[in-house]
Design a protein around this motif. Structure first.
Motif, mmCIF file in Angstrom:
data_model
loop_
_atom_site.group_PDB
_atom_site.id
_atom_site.type_symbol
_atom_site.label_atom_id
_atom_site.label_comp_id
_atom_site.label_asym_id
_atom_site.label_seq_id
_atom_site.Cartn_x
_atom_site.Cartn_y
_atom_site.Cartn_z
ATOM 1 N N GLY A 7 0.647 -1.158 0.157
ATOM 2 C CA GLY A 7 -0.271 -0.022 -0.077
ATOM 3 C C GLY A 7 1.213 0.954 -0.214
ATOM 4 O O GLY A 7 0.454 2.658 0.099
ATOM 5 N N GLU A 8 2.412 1.117 0.445
ATOM 6 C CA GLU A 8 3.197 2.453 -0.217
ATOM 7 C C GLU A 8 4.224 2.328 -0.435
ATOM 8 O O GLU A 8 4.810 3.041 -0.691
ATOM 9 C CB GLU A 8 3.900 1.736 1.613
ATOM 10 C CG GLU A 8 2.954 2.708 2.942
ATOM 11 C CD GLU A 8 3.559 2.109 4.281
ATOM 12 O OE1 GLU A 8 5.168 2.649 4.258
ATOM 13 O OE2 GLU A 8 3.282 2.343 4.977
ATOM 14 N N MET A 9 3.888 1.459 -1.582
ATOM 15 C CA MET A 9 4.615 1.193 -3.429
ATOM 16 C C MET A 9 4.422 2.238 -3.824
ATOM 17 O O MET A 9 5.245 3.131 -4.581
ATOM 18 C CB MET A 9 4.632 0.011 -3.526
ATOM 19 C CG MET A 9 5.172 -1.103 -3.227
ATOM 20 S SD MET A 9 5.247 -2.144 -4.519
ATOM 21 C CE MET A 9 3.832 -3.181 -4.551
ATOM 22 N N GLY A 10 3.361 3.476 -3.752
ATOM 23 C CA GLY A 10 2.891 4.835 -5.096
ATOM 24 C C GLY A 10 3.190 3.880 -5.931
ATOM 25 O O GLY A 10 2.415 2.869 -6.203
ATOM 26 N N THR A 11 3.268 4.781 -7.024
ATOM 27 C CA THR A 11 2.987 4.356 -8.782
ATOM 28 C C THR A 11 4.419 3.287 -8.612
ATOM 29 O O THR A 11 5.138 3.176 -9.241
ATOM 30 C CB THR A 11 3.221 5.158 -9.278
ATOM 31 O OG1 THR A 11 2.129 6.844 -9.227
ATOM 32 C CG2 THR A 11 3.108 4.716 -11.119
ATOM 33 N N VAL A 12 3.559 2.077 -9.267
ATOM 34 C CA VAL A 12 4.877 0.883 -9.845
ATOM 35 C C VAL A 12 4.196 1.228 -12.016
ATOM 36 O O VAL A 12 3.380 0.925 -12.343
ATOM 37 C CB VAL A 12 4.008 -1.003 -9.406
ATOM 38 C CG1 VAL A 12 4.778 -1.317 -10.154
ATOM 39 C CG2 VAL A 12 4.259 -0.647 -8.011
ATOM 40 N N ASP A 13 5.653 1.511 -12.558
ATOM 41 C CA ASP A 13 5.282 0.861 -13.628
ATOM 42 C C ASP A 13 7.292 0.995 -14.331
ATOM 43 O O ASP A 13 7.727 0.504 -13.322
ATOM 44 C CB ASP A 13 5.568 2.590 -14.404
ATOM 45 C CG ASP A 13 4.357 3.028 -13.949
ATOM 46 O OD1 ASP A 13 2.574 3.334 -14.425
ATOM 47 O OD2 ASP A 13 4.217 4.301 -13.736
ATOM 48 N N SER A 14 6.658 0.273 -15.672
ATOM 49 C CA SER A 14 8.159 -0.263 -16.445
ATOM 50 C C SER A 14 8.466 0.809 -16.127
ATOM 51 O O SER A 14 7.978 2.103 -17.512
ATOM 52 C CB SER A 14 7.186 -1.251 -17.113
ATOM 53 O OG SER A 14 6.577 -0.329 -18.727
ATOM 54 N N LYS A 15 9.752 1.031 -16.807
ATOM 55 C CA LYS A 15 10.566 2.309 -17.431
ATOM 56 C C LYS A 15 11.879 1.360 -18.480
ATOM 57 O O LYS A 15 12.234 0.767 -17.950
ATOM 58 C CB LYS A 15 11.522 2.949 -16.116
ATOM 59 C CG LYS A 15 10.273 3.841 -15.359
ATOM 60 C CD LYS A 15 9.931 5.030 -15.100
ATOM 61 C CE LYS A 15 9.769 4.973 -13.849
ATOM 62 N NZ LYS A 15 8.591 6.058 -14.524
ATOM 63 N N GLY A 22 13.360 -1.718 -17.178
ATOM 64 C CA GLY A 22 13.323 -1.878 -15.943
ATOM 65 C C GLY A 22 11.663 -1.881 -15.405
ATOM 66 O O GLY A 22 10.342 -0.642 -16.090
ATOM 67 N N PHE A 23 11.820 -1.652 -13.663
ATOM 68 C CA PHE A 23 10.612 -1.191 -13.418
ATOM 69 C C PHE A 23 10.555 -0.127 -12.221
ATOM 70 O O PHE A 23 11.916 -0.466 -11.161
ATOM 71 C CB PHE A 23 9.447 -2.257 -13.275
ATOM 72 C CG PHE A 23 9.830 -2.992 -11.737
ATOM 73 C CD1 PHE A 23 9.755 -3.194 -10.625
ATOM 74 C CD2 PHE A 23 10.810 -4.753 -11.339
ATOM 75 C CE1 PHE A 23 10.034 -4.037 -9.158
ATOM 76 C CE2 PHE A 23 11.492 -5.261 -11.344
ATOM 77 C CZ PHE A 23 11.555 -4.830 -9.799
ATOM 78 N N ALA A 24 9.881 0.515 -11.799
ATOM 79 C CA ALA A 24 9.438 1.431 -10.905
ATOM 80 C C ALA A 24 8.853 1.822 -9.727
ATOM 81 O O ALA A 24 8.116 1.570 -10.132
ATOM 82 C CB ALA A 24 10.140 2.425 -10.587
ATOM 83 N N ALA A 25 9.161 1.736 -7.993
ATOM 84 C CA ALA A 25 8.189 2.184 -7.399
ATOM 85 C C ALA A 25 8.526 2.880 -7.056
ATOM 86 O O ALA A 25 8.906 3.153 -6.261
ATOM 87 C CB ALA A 25 7.127 0.751 -6.231
ATOM 88 N N SER A 26 7.582 4.114 -7.103
ATOM 89 C CA SER A 26 7.894 5.467 -7.112
ATOM 90 C C SER A 26 8.199 6.252 -5.435
ATOM 91 O O SER A 26 9.514 6.972 -5.229
ATOM 92 C CB SER A 26 6.696 6.539 -7.091
ATOM 93 O OG SER A 26 5.489 6.620 -6.086
ATOM 94 N N SER A 27 7.796 5.662 -4.653
ATOM 95 C CA SER A 27 8.029 5.754 -3.058
ATOM 96 C C SER A 27 9.696 4.587 -2.376
ATOM 97 O O SER A 27 10.117 5.217 -1.484
ATOM 98 C CB SER A 27 6.176 5.741 -1.663
ATOM 99 O OG SER A 27 6.757 4.139 -1.538
ATOM 100 N N LEU A 28 9.419 3.843 -3.398
ATOM 101 C CA LEU A 28 10.657 3.318 -2.508
ATOM 102 C C LEU A 28 12.057 3.000 -3.168
ATOM 103 O O LEU A 28 12.506 2.421 -3.052
ATOM 104 C CB LEU A 28 9.794 1.433 -2.962
ATOM 105 C CG LEU A 28 8.579 0.713 -2.290
ATOM 106 C CD1 LEU A 28 8.847 -0.705 -2.310
ATOM 107 C CD2 LEU A 28 9.090 1.366 -0.468
ATOM 108 N N MET A 29 11.586 3.802 -4.761
ATOM 109 C CA MET A 29 12.980 4.042 -5.024
ATOM 110 C C MET A 29 13.356 5.563 -5.260
ATOM 111 O O MET A 29 12.280 6.473 -5.688
ATOM 112 C CB MET A 29 13.165 3.491 -6.137
ATOM 113 C CG MET A 29 13.083 2.046 -6.363
ATOM 114 S SD MET A 29 12.836 1.170 -7.786
ATOM 115 C CE MET A 29 12.496 -0.334 -7.886
ATOM 116 N N ALA A 30 14.684 5.317 -5.799
ATOM 117 C CA ALA A 30 14.931 6.702 -5.670
ATOM 118 C C ALA A 30 13.851 7.631 -7.316
ATOM 119 O O ALA A 30 14.242 6.876 -7.776
ATOM 120 C CB ALA A 30 16.197 7.465 -5.529
ATOM 121 N N ASP A 31 14.001 9.120 -7.236
ATOM 122 C CA ASP A 31 13.430 9.766 -8.779
ATOM 123 C C ASP A 31 14.773 9.129 -9.828
ATOM 124 O O ASP A 31 15.584 9.474 -9.345
ATOM 125 C CB ASP A 31 13.545 11.030 -8.495
ATOM 126 C CG ASP A 31 12.463 11.039 -7.573
ATOM 127 O OD1 ASP A 31 11.454 11.136 -7.566
ATOM 128 O OD2 ASP A 31 12.365 12.266 -7.647
#
Length: 89
Positions: A7-15, A22-31
């Motif tokens: 629930g705290e991952m924020g947006t999850v998208d492929s990059k 790759g994929f990114a989870a906005s609140s778990l990874m740096a910009d």
């Protein structure tokens, strides 16, 4: 990469960056940071990971709480209408 609740991952998208996927989870990874799998060219695998994470988010976290609150509200409205019918009878 840090760990946390779905629930705290924020947006999850492929990059896509350069020739890598790759994929990114906005609140778990740096910009600008993303996590690659394998050699970084496995687009199907990344799509599967993103889909699975989004599915897990849907059943946990804020979205799940909102969905459960809406279901509770609907049940309460049904109950209220039934009580009104009983009292009117």
């Amino acid at each position: 990469v840090k760990r946390g609740p779905y629930g705290e991952m924020g947006t999850v998208d492929s990059k896509n960056f350069c020739c890598f996927v790759g994929f990114a989870a906005s609140s778990l990874m740096a910009d600008g940071q993303a996590q690659c799998t394998g050699c970084g060219c496995e687009e199907e695998k990344v799509s599967g990971i993103v889909a699975e994470l989004k599915k897990r988010q849907q059943f946990r976290g804020d979205r799940a709480k909102v969905r459960m609150a809406e279901a509770t509200l609907s049940s309460l409205q049904d109950l209220t209408s039934k009580v009104d019918l009983i009292l009117d009878h």
